[in-house]
Design a protein around this motif. Structure first.
Motif, PDB file in Angstrom:
ATOM      1  N   GLY A  28       0.803  -1.208   0.000  1.00 31.43           N
ATOM      2  CA  GLY A  28       0.000   0.000   0.000  1.00 31.43           C
ATOM      3  C   GLY A  28       0.839   1.262   0.000  1.00 31.43           C
ATOM      4  O   GLY A  28       0.434   2.300   0.512  1.00 31.43           O
ATOM      5  N   GLU A 126     -12.792  -2.745 -14.603  1.00 33.12           N
ATOM      6  CA  GLU A 126     -12.626  -2.515 -13.170  1.00 33.12           C
ATOM      7  C   GLU A 126     -11.656  -1.366 -12.908  1.00 33.12           C
ATOM      8  O   GLU A 126     -11.856  -0.555 -12.014  1.00 33.12           O
ATOM      9  CB  GLU A 126     -12.116  -3.813 -12.519  1.00 33.12           C
ATOM     10  CG  GLU A 126     -12.007  -3.721 -11.018  1.00 33.12           C
ATOM     11  CD  GLU A 126     -11.284  -4.934 -10.449  1.00 33.12           C
ATOM     12  OE1 GLU A 126     -10.979  -4.908  -9.259  1.00 33.12           O
ATOM     13  OE2 GLU A 126     -11.020  -5.907 -11.210  1.00 33.12           O
ATOM     14  N   HIS A 127     -10.585  -1.296 -13.685  1.00 29.09           N
ATOM     15  CA  HIS A 127      -9.559  -0.274 -13.447  1.00 29.09           C
ATOM     16  C   HIS A 127      -9.750   0.955 -14.324  1.00 29.09           C
ATOM     17  O   HIS A 127      -8.926   1.867 -14.289  1.00 29.09           O
ATOM     18  CB  HIS A 127      -8.175  -0.864 -13.672  1.00 29.09           C
ATOM     19  CG  HIS A 127      -7.803  -1.846 -12.620  1.00 29.09           C
ATOM     20  ND1 HIS A 127      -7.094  -1.492 -11.507  1.00 29.09           N
ATOM     21  CD2 HIS A 127      -8.064  -3.165 -12.509  1.00 29.09           C
ATOM     22  CE1 HIS A 127      -6.922  -2.566 -10.752  1.00 29.09           C
ATOM     23  NE2 HIS A 127      -7.508  -3.588 -11.333  1.00 29.09           N
ATOM     24  N   SER A 159       1.685  -8.664  -6.147  1.00 27.24           N
ATOM     25  CA  SER A 159       1.453  -7.752  -5.032  1.00 27.24           C
ATOM     26  C   SER A 159       2.531  -6.672  -4.967  1.00 27.24           C
ATOM     27  O   SER A 159       2.449  -5.760  -4.167  1.00 27.24           O
ATOM     28  CB  SER A 159       1.381  -8.527  -3.728  1.00 27.24           C
ATOM     29  OG  SER A 159       2.395  -9.498  -3.664  1.00 27.24           O
ATOM     30  N   ARG A 184      -4.129   4.249  -7.770  1.00 29.09           N
ATOM     31  CA  ARG A 184      -5.216   3.303  -7.594  1.00 29.09           C
ATOM     32  C   ARG A 184      -4.695   1.947  -7.110  1.00 29.09           C
ATOM     33  O   ARG A 184      -5.285   1.311  -6.249  1.00 29.09           O
ATOM     34  CB  ARG A 184      -5.945   3.143  -8.927  1.00 29.09           C
ATOM     35  CG  ARG A 184      -7.336   2.638  -8.759  1.00 29.09           C
ATOM     36  CD  ARG A 184      -8.054   2.580 -10.079  1.00 29.09           C
ATOM     37  NE  ARG A 184      -9.008   1.478 -10.004  1.00 29.09           N
ATOM     38  CZ  ARG A 184     -10.167   1.560  -9.376  1.00 29.09           C
ATOM     39  NH1 ARG A 184     -10.518   2.687  -8.800  1.00 29.09           N
ATOM     40  NH2 ARG A 184     -10.981   0.523  -9.329  1.00 29.09           N
ATOM     41  N   LEU A 185      -3.546   1.549  -7.673  1.00 25.52           N
ATOM     42  CA  LEU A 185      -2.937   0.285  -7.242  1.00 25.52           C
ATOM     43  C   LEU A 185      -2.566   0.367  -5.769  1.00 25.52           C
ATOM     44  O   LEU A 185      -2.733  -0.584  -5.009  1.00 25.52           O
ATOM     45  CB  LEU A 185      -1.685  -0.011  -8.077  1.00 25.52           C
ATOM     46  CG  LEU A 185      -1.906  -0.253  -9.564  1.00 25.52           C
ATOM     47  CD1 LEU A 185      -0.562  -0.403 -10.284  1.00 25.52           C
ATOM     48  CD2 LEU A 185      -2.753  -1.492  -9.798  1.00 25.52           C
ATOM     49  N   GLU A 187      -4.054   2.186  -3.493  1.00 27.78           N
ATOM     50  CA  GLU A 187      -5.284   2.078  -2.695  1.00 27.78           C
ATOM     51  C   GLU A 187      -5.700   0.626  -2.523  1.00 27.78           C
ATOM     52  O   GLU A 187      -6.264   0.246  -1.498  1.00 27.78           O
ATOM     53  CB  GLU A 187      -6.431   2.833  -3.376  1.00 27.78           C
ATOM     54  CG  GLU A 187      -6.341   4.338  -3.232  1.00 27.78           C
ATOM     55  CD  GLU A 187      -7.158   5.047  -4.312  1.00 27.78           C
ATOM     56  OE1 GLU A 187      -8.125   4.434  -4.826  1.00 27.78           O
ATOM     57  OE2 GLU A 187      -6.812   6.193  -4.658  1.00 27.78           O
ATOM     58  N   ARG A 188      -5.421  -0.188  -3.512  1.00 25.67           N
ATOM     59  CA  ARG A 188      -5.800  -1.592  -3.430  1.00 25.67           C
ATOM     60  C   ARG A 188      -4.793  -2.412  -2.640  1.00 25.67           C
ATOM     61  O   ARG A 188      -4.863  -3.645  -2.623  1.00 25.67           O
ATOM     62  CB  ARG A 188      -5.926  -2.184  -4.831  1.00 25.67           C
ATOM     63  CG  ARG A 188      -7.138  -1.670  -5.580  1.00 25.67           C
ATOM     64  CD  ARG A 188      -7.015  -1.953  -7.055  1.00 25.67           C
ATOM     65  NE  ARG A 188      -6.753  -3.371  -7.314  1.00 25.67           N
ATOM     66  CZ  ARG A 188      -7.705  -4.255  -7.631  1.00 25.67           C
ATOM     67  NH1 ARG A 188      -8.952  -3.869  -7.726  1.00 25.67           N
ATOM     68  NH2 ARG A 188      -7.390  -5.500  -7.856  1.00 25.67           N
TER      69      ARG A 188
END
Lengths: 509, 306
Positions: A28, A126-127, A159, A184-185, A187-188
């Motif tokens: 994150g 989705e993205h 990951s 965005r990545l 945030e996920r």
């Protein structure tokens, strides 16, 4: 902690690329990696991605020690890399590239195209990627290709995603799109390592920052703690390996004048003048357009606009042959590939540009040619068993001297040196500079591209700085590495730009 | 060093071996027939040596040979004096060589593809012009070119010696030759150096075409017909001769002497098999094996050099 690299060392032959590489990335989090050209950033992330094996040091992934032998090992653990140059299959579709090697299978090993398309469409949706699964990758722009690589990484369940200078080839709008996706990545909950040369990007993008210098981590901490000035100070100040002192001489007549040279998107309206007896440095980070400028001047790439004068005469150079005839010489960065014929004798290489001068009616004058070989091998102190020795078996420094001799024999006057000391050991570097100085002393003009700031500062009479295809500054003798780095990394806008200018230095509008 | 000499040693071993194995081998008749048989391949191999050194390949040589031979003999049939008719054959070869060179350098198409195409075109045009029928009405004196003797030695041997000397001179002592090596060894560096790559590449193909034209006239003289189907499969023998003689398909390597040795090794292999009664089917397999062996040995030598 997602990934931790401790005390990584890596040598390539005699060159130490990394000696104390540390890097710790959390999930994150966007972790920025900065440093000069050659500081070891790419080597470090390639080790993390399994593309290179470290000589020593340890790598801890999710709390346990790992050693990757191949990129596939790292990929299996969930580490993926988005490359500067795309590694996609250009003729396949976006969907096929996303699933390359992991296609959904039907019985008998057949590939289910429909399921692949659907899954790709879901991912893109989705993205909110600006892509369509059926598009052919070949037709995408560089940003689009990067997005496909990102999709692939997500699809593979990675990951940790590593970006090696993703925005160096992108326009502002495209960069903004990549930033949006990187955020965005994060945030996920993914970890991101992001190498960049654009310092103004840092605060907008990253959480933590690691600075490498000379293969060692010199700073690691939250991005906000350092000002841009402090970051630059950490980046430069590499150890000066070969001290070379050069007495400047007054410049002679104008040898090369360039006005408004443009080749979009790599060169934008480049103008400068090079005088006889002068060594003009050309600084900038990888991708700033320095090599592209040399190529355009030498007729290797077509230009859209711009005029060039050599020794006061206007010239139009559309091929290397015309460049050579105009008196230009290019000493390319990759000598083995573009500068020499490694499988031919040294002597043949020396006279390859100047056969007209040692032949009559197309017939070679063997004695005359032989005399020139001996003469130039002696003058440039090329260490070879004989002129018959294959050029590829000489050391890097002697190869560089052979390329210089080739152009001296051709009586070139304007020399374009692209990274003249790359891959050359310390002793040979000093010798190459000595020869460049002698060249200048004999009335040649030298444009020297170099990523080695200490070398530029010591050797060049003036230094031009490029950034994203534009000249951003012209600095006189006495310029510091910090100044060069500032002009090479920063956009001249907003609060980031200090605008401080040393007297006598000219900022190019 | 011993490995560099290997083709030459092979030739000597073959020669001595065959002298011992067959009483007919070391006779004037047999040796001159070997010379005559290999002359055509040898002549074309000289041009191919230059092309391969320059990093190229020419698959059209056999078809160009047939085209040149046909038009040369048709010129004789039409009443043109023999020397002029031979010139017609040479010009035909030159034409196809130039066509190959220009297509490769102007359209920037891979030489393998270009010459595969011109192979088809030249062969097709030859068959159309001749309607598939050979030309027979040729003045008897024309047989001198392929079958005659000068000072007790086959005339083709003199011719071959001249062509070999000329090719050697071009390769080793002119700008064209040096540029051929430079282009073949590293085309990118040659371009960066300002060498007129396109011009010299074209010149190399044109020269090779000229030699194919000559080979076409020799072949026609030996058969005393203009045969539209002549020279089929010759391209492989020609390339094999160059490669056995040390030419590298990576470019930048090869020599006239090596190619001559390579062509004679193949000539002796086929002559020897004939004398020893080895089936012609097996001959082909033997020559195939020799090609692979020669290149394998050469690669080992280079790897040892590093």
């Amino acid at each position: 902690m997602l990934l931790e690299l401790r005390g990584i060392r890596k040598r390539f032959g005699g060159v130490v690329a990394l000696q104390q590489g540390h890097l710790a990335v959390e999930a994150g989090q966007v972790h920025l990696l900065v440093g000069e050209n050659g500081a070891g950033k790419s080597t470090l992330v390639k080790i993390a991605a399994g593309m290179l094996a470290a000589d020593s040091g340890e790598m801890i992934w999710r709390g346990r020690r790992v050693r990757f032998q191949r990129p596939a090992d790292a990929a299996a653990e969930g580490i993926a890399m988005v490359h500067q140059e795309s590694l996609l299959a250009p003729h396949l579709s976006v969907a096929e590239n996303i699933f390359l090697g992991r296609e959904p299978r039907l019985p008998l090993g057949l590939v289910s195209r429909r399921r692949m398309q659907e899954a790709a469409a879901r991912l893109i949706e989705e993205h909110r990627f600006p892509l369509r699964p059926e598009w052919c990758v070949e037709r995408l722009n560089p940003a689009g290709k990067q997005l496909v690589e990102i999709c692939r990484a997500i699809q593979h369940g990675s990951s940790l995603l590593i970006f090696d200078e993703p925005t160096s080839a992108l326009s502002e709008a495209e960069s903004a799109e990549v930033f949006r996706i990187v955020r965005r990545l994060r945030e996920r909950g993914m970890g991101v390592i992001y190498i960049t040369h654009r310092l103004e990007e840092l605060h907008a993008l990253g959480d933590r920052l690691t600075i490498l210098r000379d293969g060692a981590t010199v700073y690691s901490g939250p991005v906000g703690e350092l000002t841009i000035e402090q970051i630059i100070r950490h980046m430069v100040g590499r150890e000066v390996t070969a001290i070379y002192q050069r007495t400047p001489r007054p410049p002679g007549e104008e040898l090369l004048r360039v006005e408004g040279l443009t080749r979009k998107p790599v060169l934008h309206s480049i103008s400068f003048v090079l005088h006889a007896g002068e060594i003009l440095g050309l600084a900038g980070l990888v991708g700033a357009g320095r090599t592209e400028l040399c190529r355009a001047l030498f007729g290797l790439d077509p230009v859209e606009e711009g005029r060039v004068w050599v020794e006061g005469r206007p010239v139009r150079i559309r091929s290397p042959r015309q460049a050579v005839q105009a008196g230009l010489a290019l000493i390319p960065e990759d000598r083995q590939r573009n500068g020499l014929a490694p499988r031919l004798p040294l002597g043949w290489n020396l006279t390859s540009a100047a056969l007209e001068l040692v032949s009559r009616f197309g017939f070679l004058r063997a004695a005359e040619e032989r005399r020139q070989w001996d003469d130039y091998i002696r003058r440039l102190r090329i260490r070879a068993e004989s002129p018959r020795q294959l050029a590829g078996r000489l050391s890097g420094g002697n190869q560089q001297k052979a390329v210089m001799a080739k152009w001296l024999l051709r009586r070139a006057r304007v020399f374009l040196f692209d990274e003249p000391t790359r891959g050359i050991d310390v002793g040979a570097k000093a010798e190459v500079f000595q020869l460049m100085d002698e060249l200048a002393g004999a009335g040649a003009g030298i444009l020297m591209v170099s990523s080695e700031l200490p070398e530029l500062v010591q050797v060049a009479d003036r230094i031009l700085v490029m950034r994203q295809g534009r000249l951003t500054a012209e600095l006189g003798r006495g310029a510091t590495q910090e100044e060069i780095m500032r002009y090479a990394t920063l956009q001249k806008q907003g609060a980031l730009w200090t605008g401080r200018d040393v007297a006598g230095h000219q900022e190019i509008p | 060093m011993i490995q560099r000499l290997l083709p030459f040693l092979t030739l000597i071993v073959l020669f001595v071996g065959l002298s011992l194995a067959s009483p007919y081998f070391l006779t004037y008749t047999n040796l001159s027939s070997v010379v005559r048989q290999t002359a055509v391949i040898n002549t074309m191999a000289l041009g191919m040596t230059m092309i391969i050194i320059a990093g190229g390949i020419d698959l059209s040589v056999g078809a160009v040979l047939a085209f040149s031979g046909l038009l040369g003999t048709m010129a004789m049939e039409a009443g043109l004096p023999i020397p002029y008719a031979i010139a017609v054959g040479l010009l035909c070869g030159l034409f196809w060589g130039l066509a190959n060179g220009l297509l490769i350098t102007r359209l920037k198409i891979n030489p393998f593809i270009v010459t595969l195409g011109t192979l088809g075109i030249a062969r097709g045009v030859t068959l159309i012009i001749s309607n598939g029928l050979p030309v027979h009405r040729i003045p008897r004196e024309f047989s001198f070119l392929g079958e005659g003797n000068l000072l007790g030695v086959p005339f083709v041997l003199w011719l071959l010696a001249f062509c070999a000397g000329l090719t050697h001179l071009l390769l080793e002592h002119t700008r064209l030759g040096r540029y051929a090596f430079a282009i073949g060894s590293n085309p990118e560096a040659a371009y960066y150096t300002g060498i007129p790559v396109a011009f010299h590449t074209t010149a190399v193909y044109a020269y090779s075409g000229l030699l194919c034209g000559l080979a076409g006239m020799i072949e026609a003289s030996r058969l005393m017909t203009g045969q539209p189907t002549a020279g089929q499969g010759y391209e492989l023998q020609v390339i094999a001769a160059v490669v056995i003689g040390g030419g590298s398909l990576r470019g930048g390597e090869g020599s006239v002497l090596g190619t001559l040795i390579g062509a004679f090794i193949m000539g002796l292999l086929s002559n020897g098999s004939d004398l020893l009664g080895i089936s012609p089917y097996l001959q082909q397999a033997i020559i195939g094996a020799v090609i692979i062996l020669a290149v394998a040995v050469d690669e080992l030598r280079k790897r040892k050099l590093g």
